[in-house]
Design an enzyme around this catalytic site. Structure first.
Site, PDB file in Angstrom:
ATOM      1  N   ASP A 236       4.741  -6.117   4.372  1.00 17.08           N
ATOM      2  CA  ASP A 236       4.187  -5.092   5.265  1.00 17.08           C
ATOM      3  C   ASP A 236       4.202  -5.523   6.731  1.00 17.08           C
ATOM      4  OD1 ASP A 236       2.980  -2.719   6.008  1.00 17.08           O
ATOM      5  OD2 ASP A 236       0.958  -3.360   5.493  1.00 17.08           O
TER       6      ASP A 236
ATOM      7  N   HIS B 229       0.826  -1.213   0.000  1.00 17.71           N
ATOM      8  CA  HIS B 229       0.000   0.000   0.000  1.00 17.71           C
ATOM      9  C   HIS B 229       0.857   1.258   0.000  1.00 17.71           C
ATOM     10  CE1 HIS B 229       0.374   1.057   4.394  1.00 17.71           C
ATOM     11  NE2 HIS B 229       0.545  -0.250   4.526  1.00 17.71           N
TER      12      HIS B 229
ATOM     13  N   GLU C  69      -5.208   1.238   3.000  1.00 14.08           N
ATOM     14  CA  GLU C  69      -4.914   0.200   3.983  1.00 14.08           C
ATOM     15  C   GLU C  69      -4.992   0.734   5.407  1.00 14.08           C
ATOM     16  OE1 GLU C  69      -2.469  -2.577   6.472  1.00 14.08           O
ATOM     17  OE2 GLU C  69      -2.266  -0.430   6.159  1.00 14.08           O
ATOM     18  N   GLU C  70      -4.616   1.993   5.594  1.00 16.93           N
ATOM     19  CA  GLU C  70      -4.570   2.561   6.944  1.00 16.93           C
ATOM     20  C   GLU C  70      -5.935   3.039   7.436  1.00 16.93           C
ATOM     21  OE1 GLU C  70      -2.138   2.090   8.659  1.00 16.93           O
ATOM     22  OE2 GLU C  70      -0.278   2.174   7.529  1.00 16.93           O
TER      23      GLU C  70
ATOM     24  N   ASP D 216      -0.661   4.459   0.931  1.00 21.20           N
ATOM     25  CA  ASP D 216      -1.163   5.443   1.892  1.00 21.20           C
ATOM     26  C   ASP D 216      -0.402   5.299   3.205  1.00 21.20           C
ATOM     27  OD1 ASP D 216      -2.578   2.894   2.062  1.00 21.20           O
ATOM     28  OD2 ASP D 216      -3.758   3.812   3.656  1.00 21.20           O
TER      29      ASP D 216
ATOM     30  N   HIS E 263       4.047   3.955  12.368  1.00 18.48           N
ATOM     31  CA  HIS E 263       3.080   4.793  13.080  1.00 18.48           C
ATOM     32  C   HIS E 263       3.727   5.644  14.182  1.00 18.48           C
ATOM     33  CE1 HIS E 263      -0.670   2.212  11.867  1.00 18.48           C
ATOM     34  NE2 HIS E 263       0.239   2.249  10.931  1.00 18.48           N
TER      35      HIS E 263
ATOM     36  N   ASP F 234       6.428   1.615   6.574  1.00 21.62           N
ATOM     37  CA  ASP F 234       5.001   1.264   6.489  1.00 21.62           C
ATOM     38  C   ASP F 234       4.299   2.201   5.514  1.00 21.62           C
ATOM     39  OD1 ASP F 234       2.506   0.157   6.983  1.00 21.62           O
ATOM     40  OD2 ASP F 234       2.185   1.311   8.809  1.00 21.62           O
TER      41      ASP F 234
END
Length: 481
Positions: free
Chosen positions: A176, A87, A152-153, A89, A454, A118
Site C-alpha cells: 500500500d 484494504h 483504512e481510509e 475501502d 486520492h 490505493d
C-alpha cells in the site's frame, strides 16, 4: 527448486486483469447510510470484502469473515505467521474524471479507476501472489495470513476489531505504498477545531456588520485528501453598496484573483445571494504540497471582505493556513532524517449559520518527534487564536530497524527480481504495516512512477501490478519458508 516468479505471474495476467476490472467496479467508499449487521461501513465496502474473500474460498484457502470489519485468507501451517495486510475501502471520488471512477478503463497500459493503486490493485496482486506460492508447492515453515481491512481510509476500526478477535502477525508487509521498502512511517494528529461559544453580541455581528453574511462554506470530504473544490454562499444586504465594498467590485476582484492564481472558478449572483466556486487540485493528505487546496485558497480571498464575528474568524484562520504545508504558522515545523518534515493538510472546512465553523487538520509528524509535545503545542496555538480543539485523534509513528531480518529478506527479493538497489524509504502515509511490530510497506508504486492515490483519474500501470505480483509471491515465500 528455483522458481521464475515473473514468468508465473505473466501466465496469470489475463485472469488477473479480468478479476481486477470486476473488483474495481465495486463502489467501496464508506457509506454509513447503508451500514448494518455484517456491513459496518456500508454495502459497497461489504461487497468488496466479499469479493476478495469469495475468490479465496473458491480457490481453496482457509477463509474467515470477521463480522464484516475484516477478513482473513490463510495458507500453510506452523505456529508462526507472516502477515500480508491490504484494504478494500477507497476514498470519495471527487469530480471531473475522464472516465467514470467505478467503470475501470484500460488505456495506454494503465487501468483507471478509484482504488486502482490505493489499494485494490495492489491488494489483488498480493492475493494472486499468494496463489502463486501455493501453486509452486514449495514447503513452508510458517503460515501466510492475508488480512483484509475495510476502514483504512477513515478510522481504522477494522484493525481495532481484528485485534480484539484474532491474532496479529508480528512480521509482514502491506502492499500500500512504494517500492522498494518503506520501513518508517510518520505519526498522525487529527484535530478538529471549533470556535469557543459566542454571545448574543457576536451573533448579531455575524448578520449585520458590513452587510456581508457568510451563510455557508464547504470544502473537503476527508482529512486525508487535499480539497479540490470549495463553495461559499454569501448573502449581501443592499447590493448597490454593501458596506464599503460593492458587489460589482468583488466580482472584478474575484475574476482577477482566479486569473492570477491560474485556477478555475465562478461567481454567480442571485438576488442578494452570491455563490463563490473555486477548483483546486486533489492530492493525498500526506503530501499536501502536491495539491492545491481549494478551501484555503477561497478563504484567502474571502477574508479580505468585510465579514465579522464567527465568519471573519473562520476565514482568517482558513486563509492563514493556505500553503502552510509544513506547520510554520502553527509553530509546529520540525523534521528528522528518517521521515522528513512535519506536514499539515487542511482537509475539511465547513461553516453554516446553524453550526458555525469547523476546521479539520491532518498533521503528519516525523517518526522521532514527540506526539505529546506536538499536541500540547497545537492546543496552545489554537487557544492563542481564539479557537478550541473539540476532539483530537492521534496515531503513533512506526519504525523498523534497517538490519531487521524481514527487511533484509525483502531487499534481497527486490534486488534479485529488478536488479535495482533496494533503498529503504519513509512515508508520511499510514499503512497497515504499522499494525505489525515489524511490518513494512512493500510496493506497489515503482521508483520513478507517479503516485495517483486520492487523485482524480487514479490509475495503476498493468505491467507494474504484474511485476508486483511476482515480488509479492517471492516475498511471502521467502518470509515463510
Amino acid at each position: 527448486m528455483r522458481v521464475n516468479w515473473m514468468e508465473r505471474a505473466e501466465a496469470l495476467r489475463e485472469a488477473f486483469l479480468e478479476d481486477l476490472r470486476a473488483f474495481l467496479s465495486i463502489d467501496s467508499v464508506e457509506d454509513l447510510s447503508t451500514a448494518g449487521e455484517g456491513k459496518p461501513f456500508g454495502e459497497g465496502v461489504a461487497q468488496a470484502l466479499s469479493f476478495l474473500l469469495g475468490k479465496a474460498h473458491a480457490d481453496g484457502f482457509r477463509v474467515k469473515n470477521l463480522d464484516g470489519f475484516a477478513g482473513t485468507m490463510e495458507y500453510g501451517d506452523g505456529q508462526e505467521m507472516v502477515g500480508v495486510l491490504a484494504h478494500v475501502d477507497v476514498v470519495p471520488v471527487g469530480d471531473d474524471w475522464t472516465t467514470p471512477p467505478f467503470s475501470p478503463d484500460v488505456r495506454d497500459g494503465r487501468i483507471y479507476a478509484r482504488g486502482a493503486i490505493d489499494d485494490k490493485g495492489p491488494a489483488l496482486a498480493a492475493y494472486y501472489g499468494m496463489r502463486l506460492v501455493r501453486d509452486a508447492g514449495l514447503p513452508l515453515s510458517k503460515r501466510i495470513r492475508y488480512i483484509v481491512g475495510t476502514d483504512e481510509e477513515s478510522g481504522w476500526l477494522c484493525m481495532k476489531h481484528y485485534e480484539k478477535v484474532a491474532e496479529m502477525p508480528e512480521v509482514g508487509f502491506s502492499p500500500d505504498a512504494d517500492f522498494p521498502i518503506v520501513h518508517a512511517e510518520k505519526g498522525q494528529i487529527n484535530p478538529t477545531l471549533r470556535l469557543e461559544a459566542v454571545g448574543e453580541k457576536q451573533e448579531a455581528e455575524d448578520a449585520l456588520t458590513g452587510g456581508w453574511v457568510l451563510e455557508r462554506f464547504a470544502a473537503g470530504d476527508r482529512v486525508n485528501m487535499v480539497p479540490d473544490r470549495a463553495e461559499a454562499v454569501v448573502v449581501v444586504t443592499g447590493l448597490e453598496d454593501a458596506g464599503t465594498v460593492s458587489v460589482e467590485d468583488v466580482s472584478k476582484r474575484f475574476s482577477a484573483f482566479l486569473e492570477a492564481q491560474q485556477v478555475a472558478g465562478s461567481l454567480s449572483v442571485d438576488g442578494e445571494r452570491l455563490v463563490f466556486f473555486l477548483e483546486g487540485k486533489a492530492a493525498h493528505g500526506m503530501e499536501p504540497e502536491k495539491g492545491l487546496n481549494a478551501g484555503t485558497l477561497l478563504a484567502a480571498f474571502l477574508q479580505e471582505l468585510p465579514f465579522a464575528g464567527r465568519a471573519e474568524a473562520f476565514l482568517r484562520l482558513a486563509g492563514g493556513l493556505h500553503q502552510d504545508h509544513f506547520g510554520a504558522g502553527l509553530e509546529l515545523a520540525c523534521a528528522d532524517e528518517a521521515t522528513g518534515p512535519l506536514t499539515v493538510n487542511t482537509g475539511v472546512l465547513q461553516y453554516s449559520l446553524e453550526e458555525g465553523p469547523v476546521v479539520k487538520l491532518n498533521i503528519r509528524y516525523p517518526a522521532t518527534a514527540s506526539v505529546e509535545g506536538l499536541v500540547d503545542k497545537i492546543q496552545a496555538q489554537v487557544v492563542r487564536l481564539g479557537w478550541v480543539v473539540s476532539e483530537c485523534r492521534t496515531s503513533k509513528s512506526h519504525y523498523v530497524p534497517k538490519d531487521h531480518p524481514a527487511i533484509q529478506t525483502l531487499q534481497r527479493v527486490y534486488q534479485e527480481q529488478t536488479g535495482e538497489e533496494p533503498t529503504l524509504l519513509s512515508t508520511g502515509g499510514a499503512t497497515y504495516a504499522r499494525s505489525m511490530k515489524y511490518g513494512v510497506a512493500f510496493g506497489a508504486v515503482f521508483p520513478g512512477q507517479e503516485m495517483t492515490a486520492h487523485q482524480k483519474d487514479e490509475y495503476a500501470a498493468v505491467d507494474d501490478l504484474v511485476r508486483a505480483m511476482a515480488l509479492y509471491a517471492q516475498g511471502m515465500y521467502e518470509l515463510a519458508r
